[in-house]
Design a protein around this motif. Structure first.
Motif, mmCIF file in Angstrom:
data_model
loop_
_atom_site.group_PDB
_atom_site.id
_atom_site.type_symbol
_atom_site.label_atom_id
_atom_site.label_comp_id
_atom_site.label_asym_id
_atom_site.label_seq_id
_atom_site.Cartn_x
_atom_site.Cartn_y
_atom_site.Cartn_z
ATOM 1 N N MET A 34 0.541 -0.996 -0.371
ATOM 2 C CA MET A 34 -0.429 -0.412 0.059
ATOM 3 C C MET A 34 0.697 0.989 -0.122
ATOM 4 S SD MET A 34 -3.103 1.077 2.699
ATOM 5 C CE MET A 34 -1.234 0.777 4.144
ATOM 6 N N THR A 35 0.489 1.999 -1.027
ATOM 7 C CA THR A 35 1.713 3.164 -0.712
ATOM 8 C C THR A 35 0.945 3.697 -0.169
ATOM 9 O OG1 THR A 35 1.453 5.337 -2.490
ATOM 10 C CG2 THR A 35 -0.531 4.189 -2.703
ATOM 11 N N THR A 36 1.508 4.825 0.715
ATOM 12 C CA THR A 36 1.286 6.225 2.194
ATOM 13 C C THR A 36 1.616 7.298 1.367
ATOM 14 O OG1 THR A 36 3.613 6.013 2.080
ATOM 15 C CG2 THR A 36 2.484 4.914 3.758
ATOM 16 N N ASN A 37 1.704 7.935 0.229
ATOM 17 C CA ASN A 37 1.752 9.214 -0.543
ATOM 18 C C ASN A 37 0.865 8.974 -2.011
ATOM 19 O OD1 ASN A 37 1.698 11.694 -1.475
ATOM 20 N ND2 ASN A 37 4.481 11.625 -1.632
ATOM 21 N N PRO A 38 -0.723 8.589 -2.015
ATOM 22 C CA PRO A 38 -1.363 8.331 -3.511
ATOM 23 C C PRO A 38 -0.955 9.844 -4.054
ATOM 24 C CG PRO A 38 -2.796 8.544 -1.216
ATOM 25 C CD PRO A 38 -1.178 8.712 -0.902
ATOM 26 N N LEU A 39 -0.801 10.666 -4.255
ATOM 27 C CA LEU A 39 -1.072 11.866 -5.116
ATOM 28 C C LEU A 39 0.616 12.701 -5.446
ATOM 29 C CD1 LEU A 39 -4.206 13.369 -3.749
ATOM 30 C CD2 LEU A 39 -4.282 12.201 -5.760
ATOM 31 N N GLY A 40 1.578 11.528 -4.931
ATOM 32 C CA GLY A 40 2.476 11.905 -5.725
ATOM 33 C C GLY A 40 2.889 13.330 -4.870
ATOM 34 N N ASP A 41 3.865 14.119 -6.102
ATOM 35 C CA ASP A 41 3.911 15.579 -5.658
ATOM 36 C C ASP A 41 2.431 16.550 -6.224
ATOM 37 O OD1 ASP A 41 4.334 15.675 -7.944
ATOM 38 O OD2 ASP A 41 6.786 16.117 -8.422
ATOM 39 N N LEU A 42 2.076 16.122 -6.209
ATOM 40 C CA LEU A 42 0.742 16.862 -6.753
ATOM 41 C C LEU A 42 0.617 18.140 -5.975
ATOM 42 C CD1 LEU A 42 -1.538 17.399 -8.557
ATOM 43 C CD2 LEU A 42 -3.146 16.368 -6.516
ATOM 44 N N VAL A 43 0.763 18.325 -4.832
ATOM 45 C CA VAL A 43 0.988 19.551 -4.006
ATOM 46 C C VAL A 43 2.167 20.487 -4.511
ATOM 47 C CG1 VAL A 43 1.742 21.249 -2.097
ATOM 48 C CG2 VAL A 43 -0.447 18.900 -1.890
ATOM 49 N N ALA A 44 3.238 20.040 -5.315
ATOM 50 C CA ALA A 44 4.068 20.998 -5.424
ATOM 51 C C ALA A 44 3.347 21.921 -6.834
ATOM 52 C CB ALA A 44 5.652 20.227 -6.718
ATOM 53 N N SER A 45 2.625 21.582 -7.796
ATOM 54 C CA SER A 45 1.801 21.831 -8.862
ATOM 55 C C SER A 45 0.268 22.868 -7.905
ATOM 56 C CB SER A 45 1.556 21.499 -10.012
ATOM 57 O OG SER A 45 0.411 20.616 -9.739
ATOM 58 N N LEU A 46 0.069 23.129 -7.532
ATOM 59 C CA LEU A 46 -0.825 23.045 -6.470
ATOM 60 C C LEU A 46 -0.426 25.246 -6.500
ATOM 61 C CD1 LEU A 46 -3.268 20.442 -5.416
ATOM 62 C CD2 LEU A 46 -3.330 21.644 -7.863
ATOM 63 N N GLY A 47 -2.100 25.773 -5.424
ATOM 64 C CA GLY A 47 -1.427 26.625 -4.591
ATOM 65 C C GLY A 47 -1.197 26.658 -3.700
ATOM 66 N N HIS A 48 -0.828 27.700 -2.450
ATOM 67 C CA HIS A 48 -0.174 27.308 -1.243
ATOM 68 C C HIS A 48 -2.031 27.508 -0.092
ATOM 69 C CE1 HIS A 48 3.957 28.324 -1.484
ATOM 70 N NE2 HIS A 48 3.740 28.341 -1.924
ATOM 71 N N ALA A 49 -2.912 28.079 -1.215
ATOM 72 C CA ALA A 49 -3.708 27.624 -0.599
ATOM 73 C C ALA A 49 -4.790 26.530 -1.315
ATOM 74 C CB ALA A 49 -4.955 28.468 -0.327
ATOM 75 N N VAL A 50 -5.338 25.226 -1.149
ATOM 76 C CA VAL A 50 -6.234 24.398 -2.015
ATOM 77 C C VAL A 50 -7.878 24.014 -1.211
ATOM 78 C CG1 VAL A 50 -6.155 22.048 -3.057
ATOM 79 C CG2 VAL A 50 -3.889 23.231 -2.169
ATOM 80 N N VAL A 51 -8.278 24.072 -2.129
ATOM 81 C CA VAL A 51 -9.838 24.605 -1.183
ATOM 82 C C VAL A 51 -10.216 23.206 -2.222
ATOM 83 C CG1 VAL A 51 -12.422 25.060 -1.514
ATOM 84 C CG2 VAL A 51 -10.424 26.269 -1.312
ATOM 85 N N VAL A 52 -10.988 22.035 -1.323
ATOM 86 C CA VAL A 52 -11.402 20.692 -1.605
ATOM 87 C C VAL A 52 -12.583 20.399 -1.743
ATOM 88 C CG1 VAL A 52 -11.426 18.078 -1.500
ATOM 89 C CG2 VAL A 52 -8.806 19.703 -1.066
ATOM 90 N N THR A 53 -12.873 20.522 -2.924
ATOM 91 C CA THR A 53 -14.500 19.959 -2.953
ATOM 92 C C THR A 53 -15.001 18.873 -3.530
ATOM 93 O OG1 THR A 53 -16.956 21.378 -3.962
ATOM 94 C CG2 THR A 53 -14.984 21.262 -5.282
ATOM 95 N N GLY A 54 -15.962 18.552 -3.618
ATOM 96 C CA GLY A 54 -16.576 16.823 -4.164
ATOM 97 C C GLY A 54 -18.088 17.196 -5.262
ATOM 98 N N THR A 55 -18.230 16.622 -5.622
ATOM 99 C CA THR A 55 -19.475 16.414 -6.707
ATOM 100 C C THR A 55 -20.338 15.841 -5.903
ATOM 101 O OG1 THR A 55 -18.253 13.974 -6.805
ATOM 102 C CG2 THR A 55 -18.424 15.243 -8.317
ATOM 103 N N ASP A 56 -20.766 15.774 -4.337
ATOM 104 C CA ASP A 56 -21.334 15.248 -3.141
ATOM 105 C C ASP A 56 -20.695 15.056 -1.828
ATOM 106 O OD1 ASP A 56 -23.414 14.049 -2.644
ATOM 107 O OD2 ASP A 56 -23.980 12.327 -3.311
ATOM 108 N N THR A 57 -21.390 14.533 -0.809
ATOM 109 C CA THR A 57 -21.085 14.268 -0.127
ATOM 110 C C THR A 57 -20.292 12.838 -0.338
ATOM 111 O OG1 THR A 57 -21.547 14.121 2.734
ATOM 112 C CG2 THR A 57 -23.231 13.178 1.135
ATOM 113 N N ASP A 58 -19.637 12.311 0.616
ATOM 114 C CA ASP A 58 -18.949 10.862 0.855
ATOM 115 C C ASP A 58 -18.604 10.251 -0.615
ATOM 116 O OD1 ASP A 58 -19.537 9.677 3.111
ATOM 117 O OD2 ASP A 58 -21.813 8.820 2.751
ATOM 118 N N VAL A 59 -17.603 10.963 -0.855
ATOM 119 C CA VAL A 59 -16.535 11.043 -2.123
ATOM 120 C C VAL A 59 -15.505 10.593 -1.980
ATOM 121 C CG1 VAL A 59 -18.237 12.018 -3.771
ATOM 122 C CG2 VAL A 59 -16.611 13.180 -2.862
ATOM 123 N N GLY A 60 -15.443 10.967 -0.774
ATOM 124 C CA GLY A 60 -13.491 10.686 -0.589
ATOM 125 C C GLY A 60 -13.150 12.001 -0.387
#
Ligand SMILES: Nc1ncnc2c1ncn2[C@@H]1O[C@H](COP(=O)(O)OP(=O)(O)O)[C@@H](O)[C@H]1O
Ligand SMILES: [Mg+2]
Length: 274
Positions: free
Chosen positions: A1-27
């Motif tokens: 099991m990988t412990t870093n599933p999104l790899g270095d993704l954050v390097a390409s994102l801003g210093h603030a990241v808003v996480v929203t979803g298509t619904d509740t309970d989507v992860g």
């Protein structure tokens, strides 16, 4: 099991990241934890996770930010690196406006969340904000949503190429602060290009294509800077439907003139969950 599933993704994102979803309970909470781990792995050493509205929780019960902290710690992020904060906690597992009405409290205005997030940005090098439910769930008493919060943050933190403003001044510009005593600019944000990215978390199963495209339309038409889509819970043994959905999500038709990429997936069971 990988412990870093999104790899270095954050390097390409801003210093603030808003996480929203298509619904509740989507992860969203799992994706928030995976982004925290990605942030740590790309060298962000002070990471804050903020949940503007935590519904369905009483007093000391662990909320989403506590789940993020548990998952991130299990993946190797030291506790000292992580700050967790909630804007407001409401008892009922409902959208914030009815939940607040049942608790007999006023919802925090959007400008309060903007100021809290800007404050966190001043002392952290990554702030991740997890919304409640899906894109158009109302967060305050003025029918503002996580999309409105993302846009207000973009203005507060300086959009790419734009001049950085103070959080409060930006909140005023976007009409969120009206009382005279709040008109004095505070919390100066001296950031160069302290940008804000929004990530949309989606399901891999039936119905996700429509929900993902609808959510992207809603976000992009409101001016939200969408970095891309993340699958919140990707099965270890994907069936034909999940595989086909993932292929489609990796090659979405343009929405509002933009092609939105699939940024990655959090494996189901990551962090020890069933
Ligand atoms: N990557 C994952 N691995 C295991 N379980 C997951 C994963 N993502 C979501 N889940 C399951 O789905 C539920 C909802 O996920 P969560 O991240 O809390 O959704 P949201 O924050 O969008 O409401 C979790 O309690 C968990 O059971
Ligand atoms: Mg959550």
């Amino acid at each position: 099991m990988t412990t870093n599933p999104l790899g270095d993704l954050v390097a390409s994102l801003g210093h603030a990241v808003v996480v929203t979803g298509t619904d509740t309970d989507v992860g969203k909470t799992y994706a928030t934890a995976a982004l925290t781990v990605s942030g740590w792995n790309v060298g962000r050493r002070r990471i804050a996770v903020y949940k503007p509205q935590q519904t369905g929780m009483r007093g000391g019960e662990p909320g989403d930010v506590d789940d993020v902290a548990r998952l991130a710690r299990a993946a190797g992020v030291p506790s000292e690196a992580l700050t967790t904060a909630e804007g407001q906690r409401l008892t009922e597992p409902m959208a914030p406006p009815p939940a607040a009405a049942i608790d007999g409290v006023e919802l925090l205005p959007l400008s309060e969340h903007v100021m809290k997030i800007v404050e966190l940005q001043e002392s952290h090098d990554l702030v991740i904000v997890e919304g409640s439910g899906g894109v158009l769930v109302e967060l305050d008493g003025d029918r503002r949503t996580i999309a409105d919060l993302a846009v207000a943050l973009q203005e507060a933190c300086g959009e790419p190429g734009g001049a950085a403003q103070t959080g409060r001044a930006a909140a005023e510009t976007s009409g969120q602060l009206s009382s005279p005593e709040t008109s004095e600019p505070v919390n100066a944000v001296e950031r160069d290009g302290g940008t804000v990215s929004t990530v949309l978390v989606a399901r891999p199963d039936l119905g996700t294509l429509n929900h993902t495209l609808l959510s992207l339309e809603a976000l992009l038409h409101r001016g939200v800077e969408v970095a891309g889509v993340v699958l919140g819970s990707w099965p270890a043994d994907p069936d034909r439907l999940a595989t086909s959905n993932r292929e489609y999500l990796a090659d979405l038709p343009p929405v509002a003139g933009r092609r939105v990429p699939l940024l990655g997936a959090v494996p189901r069971g990551w962090g020890g969950a069933a």
